[in-house]
Design an enzyme around this catalytic site. Structure first.
Site, PDB file in Angstrom:
ATOM      1  N   GLY A 125     -49.540  82.659 -68.350  1.00 35.28           N
ATOM      2  CA  GLY A 125     -48.812  82.781 -69.609  1.00 35.28           C
ATOM      3  C   GLY A 125     -48.980  84.174 -70.176  1.00 35.28           C
TER       4      GLY A 125
ATOM      5  N   GLN B  69     -48.979  90.667 -76.446  1.00 31.62           N
ATOM      6  CA  GLN B  69     -49.930  91.258 -75.498  1.00 31.62           C
ATOM      7  C   GLN B  69     -49.401  92.522 -74.829  1.00 31.62           C
ATOM      8  OE1 GLN B  69     -50.491  87.170 -73.632  1.00 31.62           O
ATOM      9  NE2 GLN B  69     -52.464  88.119 -73.221  1.00 31.62           N
TER      10      GLN B  69
ATOM     11  N   CYS C 184     -57.619  84.687 -70.575  1.00 30.69           N
ATOM     12  CA  CYS C 184     -56.533  85.412 -71.228  1.00 30.69           C
ATOM     13  C   CYS C 184     -56.409  86.784 -70.578  1.00 30.69           C
ATOM     14  CB  CYS C 184     -56.859  85.562 -72.718  1.00 30.69           C
ATOM     15  SG  CYS C 184     -55.588  86.428 -73.641  1.00 30.69           S
ATOM     16  N   LEU C 185     -55.178  87.203 -70.308  1.00 30.34           N
ATOM     17  CA  LEU C 185     -54.983  88.514 -69.674  1.00 30.34           C
ATOM     18  C   LEU C 185     -55.454  89.648 -70.589  1.00 30.34           C
ATOM     19  CD1 LEU C 185     -51.500  88.022 -67.937  1.00 30.34           C
ATOM     20  CD2 LEU C 185     -53.780  87.963 -66.884  1.00 30.34           C
TER      21      LEU C 185
ATOM     22  N   HIS D 171     -52.039  78.192 -76.604  1.00 24.84           N
ATOM     23  CA  HIS D 171     -52.743  79.481 -76.448  1.00 24.84           C
ATOM     24  C   HIS D 171     -51.774  80.645 -76.678  1.00 24.84           C
ATOM     25  CE1 HIS D 171     -55.571  82.277 -74.110  1.00 24.84           C
ATOM     26  NE2 HIS D 171     -54.446  82.962 -74.182  1.00 24.84           N
ATOM     27  N   GLU D 172     -50.596  80.567 -76.044  1.00 29.42           N
ATOM     28  CA  GLU D 172     -49.628  81.667 -76.157  1.00 29.42           C
ATOM     29  C   GLU D 172     -49.039  81.731 -77.567  1.00 29.42           C
ATOM     30  OE1 GLU D 172     -49.788  83.773 -73.893  1.00 29.42           O
ATOM     31  OE2 GLU D 172     -50.744  82.481 -72.417  1.00 29.42           O
TER      32      GLU D 172
ATOM     33  N   HIS E 217     -51.115  83.719 -79.843  1.00 33.63           N
ATOM     34  CA  HIS E 217     -50.941  85.173 -79.725  1.00 33.63           C
ATOM     35  C   HIS E 217     -49.881  85.679 -80.712  1.00 33.63           C
ATOM     36  CE1 HIS E 217     -53.502  86.488 -76.457  1.00 33.63           C
ATOM     37  NE2 HIS E 217     -53.054  85.565 -75.649  1.00 33.63           N
TER      38      HIS E 217
HETATM   39 NI    NI Z   1     -53.884  84.961 -73.836  1.00 31.17          NI
END
Ligand code: NI
Length: 170
Positions: A46, A51, A92-93, A134-135, A138
């Site tokens: 995701g 991000q 998480c990236l 989660h996304e 963000h």
């Molecule tokens: Ni994330």
């Protein structure tokens, strides 16, 4: 398509609240395609526009095996279905190489626009439900480490500072 640089915790830009997309035009579609390429390249499941330092309400997700089922969420809204919360390991990236359990709704109802600007709705559960929540966080400037104790978050912060020092050219 182009791969985009991913912001990393504790970059303050990750705290920006994203604004809704007014029209799903070619520019938004290009963003979606670039985000998918960026997510797949980083082996993520995701990615939120926040991000990649674009503060619009756009998310891409693919929880399938083999990166074969991209899901595009523009201006997403979700409602938890039921009171049940389930902890699941998250990463998480924007916080590489760190994982922790976060409790979230087991099932959610999602409404969003797709890559063509068409509204859709669906029910999601398990990994996909977690990923949506989660996304979505963000887009609100929230990171999964915010749910951890201050002590744990502090450790992550130190780890990331060390990583960023090592990444700097000598
Ligand atoms: Ni994330």
């Amino acid at each position: 398509m182009a791969k985009l640089p991913i912001l990393e915790f504790p970059d303050e830009r990750l705290r920006t609240i994203a604004t809704p997309v007014e029209t799903v035009d070619d520019e938004v579609r290009r963003l979606v395609d670039d985000m998918l390429e960026t997510m797949y390249d980083a082996s993520g499941i995701g990615l939120a526009a926040t991000q990649v330092d674009v503060h619009r309400r756009v998310i891409v997700i693919d929880v399938s095996d083999g990166q074969s089922r991209p899901l595009v969420l523009i201006n997403p809204q979700f409602t938890p279905l039921g009171e049940e919360r389930e902890p699941m390991q998250e990463g998480c990236l924007s916080i590489p190489e760190y994982y922790a359990e976060v409790p979230r709704a087991l099932r959610v109802h999602l409404e969003a626009l797709d890559r063509d600007g068409q509204p859709y709705e669906m029910e999601a559960e398990g990994l996909l439900a977690h990923c949506i929540q989660h996304e979505y966080d963000h887009l609100e400037g929230v990171l999964f480490v915010d749910y951890l104790s201050a002590l744990k978050r502090d450790r992550v912060m130190k780890k990331m500072h060390k990583r960023h020092r090592q990444m700097q050219p000598a």
